[in-house]
Motif scaffolding. Structure first.
Motif: not given
Ligand code: GLU
Length: 445
Positions: A3-13, A37-40, A64-71
């Protein structure tokens, strides 16, 4: 399959409660499945994206402790997007349009007047090369639309169940703006493909984009991942999220003294069929996470519930876990202090008030001088234990002929300056004989 998931926030806020809920659900889903878990950072909007917001997002997620495995960040990958855009152009799926915003608006109004749906009429597809050259010579620059297949796109949403979107009822979406910048739609599909994302878990405000994106995955020869669209976050009374509720930034909550695990405990459970309970670690939340428990109904976020949960969490927190932070707050109390006060604080900061009571200076409140003098005369010498309060107050009761509230309230007010607070049997040994005597004689001590 990993399983590979990502969160994709926009750094506009700044990250707010809504994004954190999406992030947390992604993280829990990945950890539960032993996946990644990817942070994009979706920073294609170069005008509004800033380094400071990007750093803020990373700081908040780490807190929050929400560590990512890939950025990854999209601004590093423009060349990859350009190549894919070129491919789509060659295939005739990405076409240049030259209408101005005003022209498009006029078209929409005409369609509305004729009771037709306001869908883009694809007029640009009929432009000849000469007409295009003419427009460009006049200084017009194209924006680029994706030519939808106009078919029914279907997927089985992990939260919403079977879904279908008829892309014939949508305008061809703009993927590239007039100034050459990409909207997030295409880069997102390319990244999700390149990074092997298996599940896209995001807010239901993206449901309508999913039709377009599934067509894009297919057009680029990729298999679309699975989708889960989480229900909206609303306020306690079902109202849309206001400044006071969902758009609360994580930074603000942290500065208010909210514990990361209080926020995680709440956000993992609202909008599910599970009860909201304080959890000490993310591992506990992973253990009972189940995507099948996520409801389609809006999730209610109530800041008052968050504070109440924070209080419960602190109540169950052992001293070793807060010792360092207490010292940073200027509260060098020990385990006995913590165990005396942890039930009387909503946020850790509140411990300061009680530290002043036991170790600093408080203004005693004395209404009856004679009573206070009697009580002072009966104060035992130290050292005090948790029995002292009971023995002493019983002696004062016998001597002064009062009991219950009439006995305890004036003693508490004189010793602490407050009419409520932690149990006096625990506070008195911390206050100690000298300070107690001074306060009973009316001195600030
Ligand atoms: N950057 C998009 C957003 O923040 C990402 C949406 C998605 O998760 O696909 O809304």
């Amino acid at each position: 399959m990993t399983v590979v998931v990502r969160i994709a926030p926009s750094p506009t806020g700044k990250l707010h409660v809504g994004n954190v809920r999406t992030s947390l659900v992604n993280w829990l889903f990945a950890r539960k499945a032993g996946g990644k878990f990817i942070l994009r950072l979706d920073d294609t909007d170069t005008e509004r994206s800033t380094e400071e917001f990007a750093r803020g997002i990373e700081t908040d997620l780490a807190w929050l402790g929400l560590t990512h495995d890939f950025f990854a960040k999209q601004s590093d990958r423009t060349a990859v997007y350009d190549a894919a855009a070129e491919k789509l152009k060659q295939m005739g799926r990405l076409y240049a349009c030259y209408e101005t915003a005003e022209e498009l608006d006029r078209k929409r109004k005409r369609q509305q007047a004729a009771h037709k749906p306001p869908i883009y009429d694809r007029a640009a597809l009929n432009l000849t090369p000469a007409e295009k050259a003419d427009l460009e010579a006049k200084g017009r620059r194209p924006h680029w639309r994706f030519k939808l297949d106009g078919k029914r796109v279907e997927w089985n949403d992990l939260v919403r169940g079977p879904q279908q979107i008829d892309t014939a009822s949508q305008s061809d979406p703009v993927l590239i703006r007039e100034d050459g910048r990409y909207l997030y739609t295409l880069p997102s599909v390319i990244d999700d493909t390149d990074f092997g994302v298996t599940h896209i878990i995001r807010g239901e405000d993206h449901v309508t984009n999913t039709g377009t994106q599934i067509e894009l995955f297919e057009a680029l020869g990729a298999k679309a991942p699975a989708f889960a669209h989480l229900a909206l976050l609303v306020g306690a009374g079902g109202e849309g999220l206001s400044k006071r509720t969902g758009s609360l930034s994580i930074e603000e909550l942290r500065n208010d003294g909210i514990e990361a695990m209080a926020l995680n405990s709440l956000l993992a459970k609202i909008g599910t069929s599970d009860p909201v309970v304080p959890r000490a670690t993310l591992t506990d939340l992973v253990a009972d996470f189940d995507m099948g428990h996520m409801s389609r109904a809006p999730a209610h976020f109530d800041p008052a519930e968050l504070r109440a949960l924070n209080h419960k969490l602190l109540h169950g927190t052992p001293f070793e876990q807060v010792q360092k932070r207490l010292i940073e707050l200027g509260v060098p109390g020990g385990v006995a202090f913590w165990e005396a006060v942890r039930d009387n604080i909503q946020v850790l900061n509140d411990a300061k008030v009680w530290w002043d009571v036991v170790a600093g200076s408080v203004a005693p409140v004395i209404e009856d001088q004679d009573f206070a003098a009697q009580a002072r005369a009966l104060l035992p010498t130290g050292p005090y234990t948790e029995e002292t309060w009971h023995e002493w107050s019983a002696a004062v009761s016998r001597k002064a002929g009062v009991k219950g509230k009439a006995l305890y309230k004036p003693l508490r007010l004189a010793l602490t300056g407050h009419d409520h607070g932690p149990e006096m049997r625990k506070l008195l040994p911390l206050i100690g004989p000298e300070r107690a005597a001074r306060r009973l004689s009316g001195q600030a001590a």
